[in-house]
Design an enzyme around this catalytic site. Structure first.
Site, PDB file in Angstrom:
ATOM      1  CB  CYS A   1      -1.803   3.733  -7.619  1.00 52.00           C
ATOM      2  SG  CYS A   1      -3.398   2.984  -7.179  1.00 52.00           S
TER       3      CYS A   1
ATOM      4  CB  CYS B   1      -0.884  -0.031   1.240  1.00 56.79           C
ATOM      5  SG  CYS B   1      -1.863   1.437   1.497  1.00 56.79           S
TER       6      CYS B   1
ATOM      7  CD  GLU C   1     -11.485  -1.088  -6.740  1.00 57.11           C
ATOM      8  OE1 GLU C   1     -12.639  -0.663  -6.522  1.00 57.11           O
ATOM      9  OE2 GLU C   1     -10.597  -1.127  -5.869  1.00 57.11           O
TER      10      GLU C   1
END
Lengths: 274, 274
Positions: B187, B76, B155
């Site tokens: 990211c 992350c 996504e």
């Protein structure tokens, strides 16, 4: 109950998207003062459990009661789906949500009884529109289509041109295949795509297709509600004032607020801790 | 410290995006068993305060320690930016993050010293890559560009075709104007757009432009780290196993996991309460 017609109207949402409802309210209720609360620190609600959403909604309502509002409009689809009943029980004032007016307008507009709903994955999964529509009419069928890209597109201000058009087409395709004749925009962000969605839907499904925008429909129902109950603010020389509360000031606050409110003249936001 | 080279490697992320790091790790470390923890109930971290992120990261680390991992890779960006120092102090095992390897690779690849970073608004705002790059080289300049649409596009699985291409062009334009010769994908979701971004960047900036993917670079650094410290798992007949923990099972879990992991064969996720 606050019986004072001159008291402000309270509107709340999990974030800033609900300002599209404020925009719609101002169009039909230009004299009303509006207090808006965006719970931007805890956005999004859609991914949270029902108990949590009910708790958050109660704390938002308490803040609005502190502003002595005469009624509350829930601009948030998730809160409207999950917490409106408990708010109506707990609060001694009128509480209006976005789902029931949207469902009513859709049922009224549909000739075939086949209704499409574009909303966030959370709202679609909750089946809130399906329940609201089938409560009104058992001859209708609801086809839900999650349209997750439209929220970030709206927040980025990318509401016209090829990308929103392609996204709209992608999300409309399953609804076109299902043969719907009404499409409900079941998310506070989607009114920004009204023209794009309407144009693409007409191309794909024909000119008879109707777009129902849950922001405008709740605004119209709020006006009717105030009219029948003598709760309308009196006409006045200046337009109603807007007061803006947020629980967190997002980095792009003023851009986003301007976009959703459709107005260059965005009031300063006051930050509150709920 | 768990000295056992045969112990699994722990990887964690605020959600499922970090599975792109697992994918990269499997390519260069095929023998390693990997325990992945996605804190999907509390995603996203990027909008939360540093104290909260540090607290969440500590609870994720505790869970991985309970799985007796030999090292932890933070997939992350937010945790890498905010909590890696405190984790290194608190934990008696190696902790690798995504930002430092990405910054090192970018500085190594840039000839002009002008480096572009595509990341979420939170990561750009945190200036984490700017700090990491300028720590390594004072002759470099970092140009950050938030690319918020790429996460929902990934996504949704919309990683090829006109829409991701138009989005990529939009986000690359300011970097092209700034004259960068390296672009860091900062990211976890962005490796899914590697080809699209590379193709569009080459069209806009010329064939010399280099794309640095922070998933591959942390994987390569992890392999080097294990090699120099005798922590590599021994070659074995079967590939390393993957165990998947999540704090919430997202509705589209298996589709998303398959996409990010780049593998049809996604293990069952075990839900944990942190």
């Amino acid at each position: 109950m606050t019986k004072d017609a001159e008291a402000p109207l309270g509107v709340f949402d999990s974030g800033l998207g609900g300002l599209t409802v404020v925009r719609a309210l101002r169009q039909v209720l230009p004299n009303e003062d509006i207090v808006y609360l965006g719970d931007s620190a805890r956005v999004p609600y859609g991914t949270k459990g029902a108990d949590t959403v009910i708790k958050y909604a109660a704390s938002c309502a308490r803040h609005l009661l502190g502003q002595r509002v005469k009624a509350i409009v829930i601009a948030c689809n998730t809160v409207s789906a999950v917490a409106i009943e408990s708010m109506r029980i707990d609060l001694d004032l009128p509480v209006l949500g976005v789902i029931e007016p949207g469902a009513r307008a859709a049922v009224g507009a549909s000739k075939t009884g086949r209704i499409g709903v574009l909303a966030t994955p959370g709202t679609i999964f909750s089946q809130a529109y399906t329940r609201a529509v089938t409560t009104l009419s058992t001859r209708t069928e609801v086809f839900g289509q999650a349209a997750p890209l439209l929220v970030p597109l709206a927040e980025e201000g990318w509401t016209d041109g090829d990308v929103p058009r392609l996204a709209a087409r992608r999300y409309l395709e399953p609804l076109a295949r299902a043969g719907v004749d009404v499409i409900v925009l079941g998310c506070t962000h989607y009114p920004l795509f009204f023209s794009v969605i309407e144009e693409e839907a007409k191309k794909m499904m024909g000119d008879h297709v109707r777009i129902v925008d849950s922001a405008s429909t709740v605004a119209a129902e709020t006006r009717d509600y105030f009219q029948t109950r003598d709760l309308l603010a009196a006409p006045r020389p200046r337009a109603g004032k807007i007061r803006l509360f947020v629980t967190d000031v997002p980095r792009s606050f003023s851009d986003m607020a301007r976009r959703f409110l459709g107005d260059e003249d965005v009031p300063e936001a006051e930050q509150v801790d709920l």
